[in-house]
Design an enzyme around this catalytic site. Structure first.
Site, PDB file in Angstrom:
ATOM      1  N   GLN A 102      41.946  43.528  25.166  1.00 20.02           N
ATOM      2  CA  GLN A 102      41.661  42.210  24.604  1.00 20.02           C
ATOM      3  C   GLN A 102      42.002  42.114  23.120  1.00 20.02           C
ATOM      4  O   GLN A 102      41.764  43.038  22.336  1.00 20.02           O
ATOM      5  CB  GLN A 102      40.183  41.869  24.834  1.00 20.02           C
ATOM      6  CG  GLN A 102      39.861  41.823  26.325  1.00 20.02           C
ATOM      7  CD  GLN A 102      38.452  41.361  26.640  1.00 20.02           C
ATOM      8  OE1 GLN A 102      37.888  41.810  27.630  1.00 20.02           O
ATOM      9  NE2 GLN A 102      37.893  40.483  25.848  1.00 20.02           N
ATOM     10  N   CYS A 155      36.947  34.079  28.172  1.00 15.66           N
ATOM     11  CA  CYS A 155      38.415  34.054  28.071  1.00 15.66           C
ATOM     12  C   CYS A 155      39.102  35.028  29.037  1.00 15.66           C
ATOM     13  O   CYS A 155      40.129  34.689  29.636  1.00 15.66           O
ATOM     14  CB  CYS A 155      38.845  34.321  26.635  1.00 15.66           C
ATOM     15  SG  CYS A 155      37.892  35.606  25.809  1.00 15.66           S
ATOM     16  N   HIS A 212      45.032  38.255  25.902  1.00 15.77           N
ATOM     17  CA  HIS A 212      44.341  39.341  26.614  1.00 15.77           C
ATOM     18  C   HIS A 212      45.211  39.797  27.794  1.00 15.77           C
ATOM     19  O   HIS A 212      45.576  38.994  28.658  1.00 15.77           O
ATOM     20  CB  HIS A 212      42.999  38.863  27.159  1.00 15.77           C
ATOM     21  CG  HIS A 212      41.975  38.540  26.109  1.00 15.77           C
ATOM     22  ND1 HIS A 212      42.120  38.855  24.778  1.00 15.77           N
ATOM     23  CD2 HIS A 212      40.758  37.946  26.221  1.00 15.77           C
ATOM     24  CE1 HIS A 212      41.035  38.460  24.105  1.00 15.77           C
ATOM     25  NE2 HIS A 212      40.203  37.903  24.954  1.00 15.77           N
ATOM     26  N   ASN A 254      43.872  33.872  24.858  1.00 19.72           N
ATOM     27  CA  ASN A 254      42.405  33.785  24.809  1.00 19.72           C
ATOM     28  C   ASN A 254      41.876  32.593  24.047  1.00 19.72           C
ATOM     29  O   ASN A 254      40.828  32.044  24.401  1.00 19.72           O
ATOM     30  CB  ASN A 254      41.810  35.068  24.232  1.00 19.72           C
ATOM     31  CG  ASN A 254      42.397  35.461  22.905  1.00 19.72           C
ATOM     32  OD1 ASN A 254      43.595  35.733  22.820  1.00 19.72           O
ATOM     33  ND2 ASN A 254      41.580  35.505  21.871  1.00 19.72           N
ATOM     34  N   THR A 255      42.568  32.131  22.995  1.00 16.03           N
ATOM     35  CA  THR A 255      42.012  30.985  22.265  1.00 16.03           C
ATOM     36  C   THR A 255      42.592  29.655  22.744  1.00 16.03           C
ATOM     37  O   THR A 255      42.082  28.608  22.388  1.00 16.03           O
ATOM     38  CB  THR A 255      42.207  31.104  20.732  1.00 16.03           C
ATOM     39  OG1 THR A 255      43.600  31.043  20.430  1.00 16.03           O
ATOM     40  CG2 THR A 255      41.596  32.361  20.195  1.00 16.03           C
TER      41      THR A 255
HETATM   42  P1  NAP Z   1      33.821  32.277  14.879  1.00 13.00           P
HETATM   43  O1  NAP Z   1      35.232  32.392  14.453  1.00 13.00           O
HETATM   44  O2  NAP Z   1      32.839  33.265  14.381  1.00 13.00           O
HETATM   45  O3  NAP Z   1      33.303  30.781  14.504  1.00 13.00           O
HETATM   46  C1  NAP Z   1      31.950  30.408  14.628  1.00 13.00           C
HETATM   47  C2  NAP Z   1      31.752  28.969  14.249  1.00 13.00           C
HETATM   48  O4  NAP Z   1      30.364  28.620  14.421  1.00 13.00           O
HETATM   49  C3  NAP Z   1      32.075  28.646  12.778  1.00 13.00           C
HETATM   50  O5  NAP Z   1      32.534  27.312  12.691  1.00 13.00           O
HETATM   51  C4  NAP Z   1      30.707  28.750  12.093  1.00 13.00           C
HETATM   52  O6  NAP Z   1      30.594  27.941  10.934  1.00 13.00           O
HETATM   53  C5  NAP Z   1      29.811  28.176  13.174  1.00 13.00           C
HETATM   54  N1  NAP Z   1      28.427  28.668  13.029  1.00 13.00           N
HETATM   55  C6  NAP Z   1      28.019  29.951  12.850  1.00 13.00           C
HETATM   56  N2  NAP Z   1      26.665  30.000  12.752  1.00 13.00           N
HETATM   57  C7  NAP Z   1      26.213  28.721  12.839  1.00 13.00           C
HETATM   58  C8  NAP Z   1      24.945  28.102  12.785  1.00 13.00           C
HETATM   59  N3  NAP Z   1      23.810  28.821  12.631  1.00 13.00           N
HETATM   60  N4  NAP Z   1      24.848  26.759  12.924  1.00 13.00           N
HETATM   61  C9  NAP Z   1      25.971  26.009  13.086  1.00 13.00           C
HETATM   62  N5  NAP Z   1      27.224  26.529  13.127  1.00 13.00           N
HETATM   63  C10 NAP Z   1      27.351  27.871  13.032  1.00 13.00           C
HETATM   64  O7  NAP Z   1      33.704  32.346  16.488  1.00 13.00           O
HETATM   65  P2  NAP Z   1      34.810  31.956  17.611  1.00 13.00           P
HETATM   66  O8  NAP Z   1      35.625  33.123  17.982  1.00 13.00           O
HETATM   67  O9  NAP Z   1      35.472  30.713  17.202  1.00 13.00           O
HETATM   68  O10 NAP Z   1      33.876  31.719  18.898  1.00 13.00           O
HETATM   69  C11 NAP Z   1      33.089  30.553  19.063  1.00 13.00           C
HETATM   70  C12 NAP Z   1      32.482  30.566  20.457  1.00 13.00           C
HETATM   71  O11 NAP Z   1      33.538  30.542  21.424  1.00 13.00           O
HETATM   72  C13 NAP Z   1      31.657  31.818  20.746  1.00 13.00           C
HETATM   73  O12 NAP Z   1      30.555  31.473  21.548  1.00 13.00           O
HETATM   74  C14 NAP Z   1      32.635  32.705  21.507  1.00 13.00           C
HETATM   75  O13 NAP Z   1      31.998  33.624  22.357  1.00 13.00           O
HETATM   76  C15 NAP Z   1      33.401  31.658  22.305  1.00 13.00           C
HETATM   77  N6  NAP Z   1      34.748  32.058  22.721  1.00 13.00           N
HETATM   78  C16 NAP Z   1      35.613  32.640  21.835  1.00 13.00           C
HETATM   79  C17 NAP Z   1      36.895  32.986  22.265  1.00 13.00           C
HETATM   80  C18 NAP Z   1      37.898  33.631  21.350  1.00 13.00           C
HETATM   81  O14 NAP Z   1      38.973  34.030  21.849  1.00 13.00           O
HETATM   82  N7  NAP Z   1      37.631  33.749  20.053  1.00 13.00           N
HETATM   83  C19 NAP Z   1      37.287  32.721  23.582  1.00 13.00           C
HETATM   84  C20 NAP Z   1      36.388  32.108  24.449  1.00 13.00           C
HETATM   85  C21 NAP Z   1      35.134  31.780  24.008  1.00 13.00           C
HETATM   86  P3  NAP Z   1      30.746  28.549   9.430  1.00 13.00           P
HETATM   87  O15 NAP Z   1      32.209  28.750   9.198  1.00 13.00           O
HETATM   88  O16 NAP Z   1      30.166  27.455   8.589  1.00 13.00           O
HETATM   89  O17 NAP Z   1      29.966  29.826   9.399  1.00 13.00           O
END
Ligand code: NAP
Length: 351
Positions: free
Chosen positions: A178, A151, A244, A329-330
């Site tokens: 961030q 991001c 960010h 970022n999102t």
């Molecule tokens: P998050 O809020 O922690 O969400 C994680 C998701 O993955 C939830 O739906 C969770 O499901 C699922 N999950 C967790 N463990 C799992 C497993 N073992 N098998 C299948 N599903 C699983 O994370 P996030 O911020 O959305 O980020 C997701 C990805 O995007 C990451 O790789 C992050 O680095 C990337 N990213 C994030 C941002 C940001 O600003 N947040 C920006 C760019 C990229 P449950 O609810 O069932 O646990």
């Protein structure tokens, strides 16, 4: 291009980025949500019972009633967006690509693979050509893996690319501030963030440095040649909900006036704008002239969160110029940027 809506799935649909996908795809003209998947803790529940809705407004009609499934192919859809944590994304995304699904992902796992593009369609849409080799090397028939950048790297590379094209960049220093949502949900404990700044985000500095050079680099004879600019990043988590902020200093290869740099930003556009993609910002870079902008709470929604907002361009006594930028970022840094990639792939016949 067919006018039929393409049926898409979201892996990690219950998380911060997954919910942003659901929100942004609510009335999308080209895509409709057909499948939602998450961890075993959520699978088997109706979406609205599997997580707390953390976006603005109400649950999107339809999506809230879908059954959450495990992240295992097959899913009843034609492409998948991935918002999975890096701990599981690598293998899951490969299994979907192997099963014939185009995978467009926010996770870092495959970004630096030699046969995977890190796409910012305004900047390096031509990197998509590597997908032919990827399919051959990995034995994928219809499937493939495309990534969007980290991001912070997304917002940064948007501001750098037009300056790099016009004047060349020899050195870049960036210090990021961030937002909390960048750490997912629940993310960093509130007791660590109130009255505080955390000067460390695991692997973030390396990601910004590597990915920016890959995006600004060239694809020659089936190989990525990263750009040779010197780039140093320092990353901090601050008590802001979304958006960010980044303080950037740049050293140029050829001299440029502030007016010329502003003109390069303001005239910047690329294939998403030419193709009039549904999520394309009319202005990918928004230039603010006020001395105290951009600010996260005031500027993160510029161009529906799809723009990089820049301001405070001024001479730098160490390098040539310094400025401040902001990216959502999102939205552009995650779900929105990934949806824009899918639109580009659809408009150009890849999906
Ligand atoms: P998050 O809020 O922690 O969400 C994680 C998701 O993955 C939830 O739906 C969770 O499901 C699922 N999950 C967790 N463990 C799992 C497993 N073992 N098998 C299948 N599903 C699983 O994370 P996030 O911020 O959305 O980020 C997701 C990805 O995007 C990451 O790789 C992050 O680095 C990337 N990213 C994030 C941002 C940001 O600003 N947040 C920006 C760019 C990229 P449950 O609810 O069932 O646990």
């Amino acid at each position: 291009m067919s006018t039929r809506k393409m049926r898409v799935g979201i892996l990690g649909a219950t998380g911060v980025v997954g919910q942003r996908f659901v929100e942004l795809l609510r009335d999308h003209p080209w895509f409709e949500i057909a499948a939602l998947a998450a961890s075993d803790a959520s699978a088997g529940k109706v979406y609205r019972d599997s997580c707390t809705w953390r976006m603005n407004g109400d649950w999107p009609a339809g999506a809230g009633d879908l059954m959450v499934q495990p992240c295992v192919p097959p899913l009843d859809c034609e492409l998948v967006f991935s918002a999975l944590p890096a701990s599981v994304a690598g293998e899951v995304e490969e299994s979907f690509a192997q099963a014939g699904y185009p995978v467009i992902t926010n996770s870092r796992n495959h970004r630096m693979d030699p046969d995977v593009p890190v796409l910012v369609p305004e900047i390096n849409a031509d990197h998509v050509r590597i997908l032919e080799a990827q399919r051959k090397w990995r034995g994928y028939s219809r499937g493939f893996i495309v990534t969007n950048p980290n991001c912070s790297a997304t917002a940064l590379v948007m501001a750098l690319a037009p300056v790099h094209r016009s004047f060349g960049l020899r050195a870049v220093q960036v210090t990021t501030l961030q937002a909390i949502s960048g750490a997912g949900y629940p993310g960093v404990p509130a007791s660590d963030l109130v009255d505080n700044v955390i000067p460390y985000i695991a692997e973030e500095e390396e990601k910004i440095e590597r990915e920016t050079k890959k995006i600004l680099g060239e694809l020659v004879d089936g190989q990525f040649r990263p750009d040779d600019l010197a780039l140093s990043a320092q990353c901090h988590r601050v008590n802001v909900r979304d958006g960010h902020l980044e303080a950037v200093s740049i050293g140029l290869k050829r001299p440029a006036s502030p007016e010329e740099i502003r003109a390069a930003w303001e005239s910047f556009s690329g294939p998403p704008q030419e193709l009039r993609l549904p999520s394309a910002p009319a202005r990918p870079i928004v230039v603010r002239e006020e001395p105290d902008r951009p600010q996260p709470s005031r500027d993160r929604d510029a161009e529906h969160g799809m723009a990089t907002v820049v301001g405070r361009l001024r001479p730098c006594p160490v390098l040539d110029y310094k400025f401040v930028l902001l990216g959502h970022n999102t939205v552009r840094g995650a779900a929105g940027g990934t949806i824009l990639i899918a639109e580009y792939l659809r408009a150009t016949g890849w999906i």
